[in-house]
Scaffold this motif. Structure first.
Motif, PDB file in Angstrom:
ATOM      1  N   UNK A  51      -3.909 -20.970  22.654  1.00 23.32           N
ATOM      2  CA  UNK A  51      -4.135 -21.309  21.023  1.00 23.32           C
ATOM      3  C   UNK A  51      -4.177 -20.061  20.168  1.00 23.32           C
ATOM      4  N   UNK A  52      -3.223 -19.991  19.293  1.00 25.24           N
ATOM      5  CA  UNK A  52      -3.388 -18.846  18.051  1.00 25.24           C
ATOM      6  C   UNK A  52      -4.407 -18.804  17.273  1.00 25.24           C
ATOM      7  N   UNK A  53      -5.448 -17.835  17.075  1.00 21.50           N
ATOM      8  CA  UNK A  53      -6.545 -17.903  16.419  1.00 21.50           C
ATOM      9  C   UNK A  53      -5.995 -17.404  15.006  1.00 21.50           C
ATOM     10  N   UNK A  54      -6.938 -17.564  14.181  1.00 19.22           N
ATOM     11  CA  UNK A  54      -6.755 -17.255  12.753  1.00 19.22           C
ATOM     12  C   UNK A  54      -6.277 -16.033  12.504  1.00 19.22           C
ATOM     13  N   UNK A  55      -7.121 -14.908  13.315  1.00 17.35           N
ATOM     14  CA  UNK A  55      -6.659 -13.713  13.192  1.00 17.35           C
ATOM     15  C   UNK A  55      -5.364 -12.946  13.893  1.00 17.35           C
ATOM     16  N   UNK A  56      -4.882 -13.843  14.456  1.00 15.05           N
ATOM     17  CA  UNK A  56      -3.565 -13.622  15.264  1.00 15.05           C
ATOM     18  C   UNK A  56      -3.520 -13.411  16.582  1.00 15.05           C
ATOM     19  N   UNK A  57      -4.744 -13.518  17.173  1.00 16.60           N
ATOM     20  CA  UNK A  57      -4.918 -13.423  18.516  1.00 16.60           C
ATOM     21  C   UNK A  57      -4.587 -14.622  19.082  1.00 16.60           C
ATOM     22  N   UNK A  58      -4.487 -14.472  20.626  1.00 17.52           N
ATOM     23  CA  UNK A  58      -3.935 -15.692  21.390  1.00 17.52           C
ATOM     24  C   UNK A  58      -5.012 -15.761  22.647  1.00 17.52           C
ATOM     25  N   UNK A  59      -5.553 -16.903  22.671  1.00 14.28           N
ATOM     26  CA  UNK A  59      -6.351 -17.247  23.577  1.00 14.28           C
ATOM     27  C   UNK A  59      -5.947 -18.396  24.559  1.00 14.28           C
ATOM     28  N   UNK A  60      -6.107 -18.403  25.873  1.00 18.00           N
ATOM     29  CA  UNK A  60      -5.899 -19.341  26.669  1.00 18.00           C
ATOM     30  C   UNK A  60      -6.769 -20.644  26.539  1.00 18.00           C
ATOM     31  N   UNK A  61      -6.472 -21.905  26.470  1.00 12.43           N
ATOM     32  CA  UNK A  61      -7.405 -23.008  26.202  1.00 12.43           C
ATOM     33  C   UNK A  61      -7.202 -24.182  27.211  1.00 12.43           C
ATOM     34  N   UNK A  62      -6.153 -24.007  28.106  1.00 12.45           N
ATOM     35  CA  UNK A  62      -6.194 -24.875  29.194  1.00 12.45           C
ATOM     36  C   UNK A  62      -5.466 -24.480  30.025  1.00 12.45           C
ATOM     37  N   UNK A  63      -5.056 -25.171  31.115  1.00 13.23           N
ATOM     38  CA  UNK A  63      -4.047 -25.195  32.378  1.00 13.23           C
ATOM     39  C   UNK A  63      -4.165 -24.222  33.336  1.00 13.23           C
ATOM     40  N   UNK A  64      -3.290 -23.807  33.970  1.00 16.63           N
ATOM     41  CA  UNK A  64      -3.515 -22.771  35.030  1.00 16.63           C
ATOM     42  C   UNK A  64      -3.691 -21.603  34.376  1.00 16.63           C
ATOM     43  N   UNK A  65      -4.560 -20.775  35.193  1.00 16.82           N
ATOM     44  CA  UNK A  65      -5.057 -19.182  34.462  1.00 16.82           C
ATOM     45  C   UNK A  65      -3.778 -18.474  34.465  1.00 16.82           C
ATOM     46  N   UNK A  66      -3.748 -17.759  33.311  1.00 21.88           N
ATOM     47  CA  UNK A  66      -2.437 -16.969  33.276  1.00 21.88           C
ATOM     48  C   UNK A  66      -3.092 -15.355  33.118  1.00 21.88           C
ATOM     49  N   UNK A  67      -2.219 -14.595  33.625  1.00 20.20           N
ATOM     50  CA  UNK A  67      -2.820 -12.858  33.409  1.00 20.20           C
ATOM     51  C   UNK A  67      -2.814 -12.687  32.204  1.00 20.20           C
ATOM     52  N   UNK A  68      -3.576 -11.659  31.735  1.00 17.57           N
ATOM     53  CA  UNK A  68      -3.527 -11.303  30.097  1.00 17.57           C
ATOM     54  C   UNK A  68      -2.331 -10.551  29.873  1.00 17.57           C
ATOM     55  N   UNK A  69      -1.542  -9.830  30.770  1.00 12.75           N
ATOM     56  CA  UNK A  69      -0.344  -9.484  30.588  1.00 12.75           C
ATOM     57  C   UNK A  69       0.935 -10.556  30.172  1.00 12.75           C
ATOM     58  N   UNK A  70       0.806 -11.618  30.911  1.00 11.74           N
ATOM     59  CA  UNK A  70       1.775 -12.617  30.497  1.00 11.74           C
ATOM     60  C   UNK A  70       1.423 -13.389  29.436  1.00 11.74           C
ATOM     61  N   UNK A  71       0.225 -13.578  29.172  1.00 16.28           N
ATOM     62  CA  UNK A  71      -0.300 -14.063  27.553  1.00 16.28           C
ATOM     63  C   UNK A  71       0.123 -12.890  26.375  1.00 16.28           C
ATOM     64  N   UNK A  72      -0.048 -11.705  26.555  1.00 18.16           N
ATOM     65  CA  UNK A  72       0.469 -10.634  25.803  1.00 18.16           C
ATOM     66  C   UNK A  72       1.986 -10.789  25.507  1.00 18.16           C
ATOM     67  N   UNK A  73       2.727 -10.741  26.750  1.00  9.70           N
ATOM     68  CA  UNK A  73       4.268 -10.889  26.643  1.00  9.70           C
ATOM     69  C   UNK A  73       4.682 -12.263  25.779  1.00  9.70           C
ATOM     70  N   UNK A  74       4.151 -13.241  25.957  1.00  8.75           N
ATOM     71  CA  UNK A  74       4.440 -14.548  25.513  1.00  8.75           C
ATOM     72  C   UNK A  74       4.274 -14.366  23.931  1.00  8.75           C
TER      73      UNK A  74
END
Length: 80
Positions: A51-74
């Motif tokens: 989920x893209x937050x109002x401040x532009x950050x991205x957090x995981x809200x469901x599914x398989x756990x992803x590494x923070x580095x993978x979330x940042x890259x996406x």
């Protein structure tokens, strides 16, 4: 009272495909962006919702756990 949901396309909505370095190897990654949601499919066996937050950050809200580095890259690939 009926609430109207904004269904107009948000900036950069659509489908994305790219290679992602995950668990020590390059794997295909498909992302479907709809409004403030990113639906992620990695290597046909990992699924996650971000989920893209109002401040532009991205957090995981469901599914398989992803590494923070993978979330940042996406986030960088989709949002710039």
């Amino acid at each position: 009272m009926i609430e109207e949901k904004d269904t107009s396309p948000a900036d950069k909505d659509g489908k994305y495909e790219f290679q992602l370095h995950y668990s020590g190897r390059e794997v295909p990654c498909r992302v479907q962006k709809e409004q403030n949601k990113l639906i992620v499919h990695i290597d046909d066996n990992i699924e996650a919702e971000l989920t893209i937050q109002a401040d532009g950050s991205v957090i995981q809200t469901g599914g398989n756990d992803l590494a923070d580095s993978a979330i940042d890259y996406i986030k960088k690939r989709i949002l710039g």
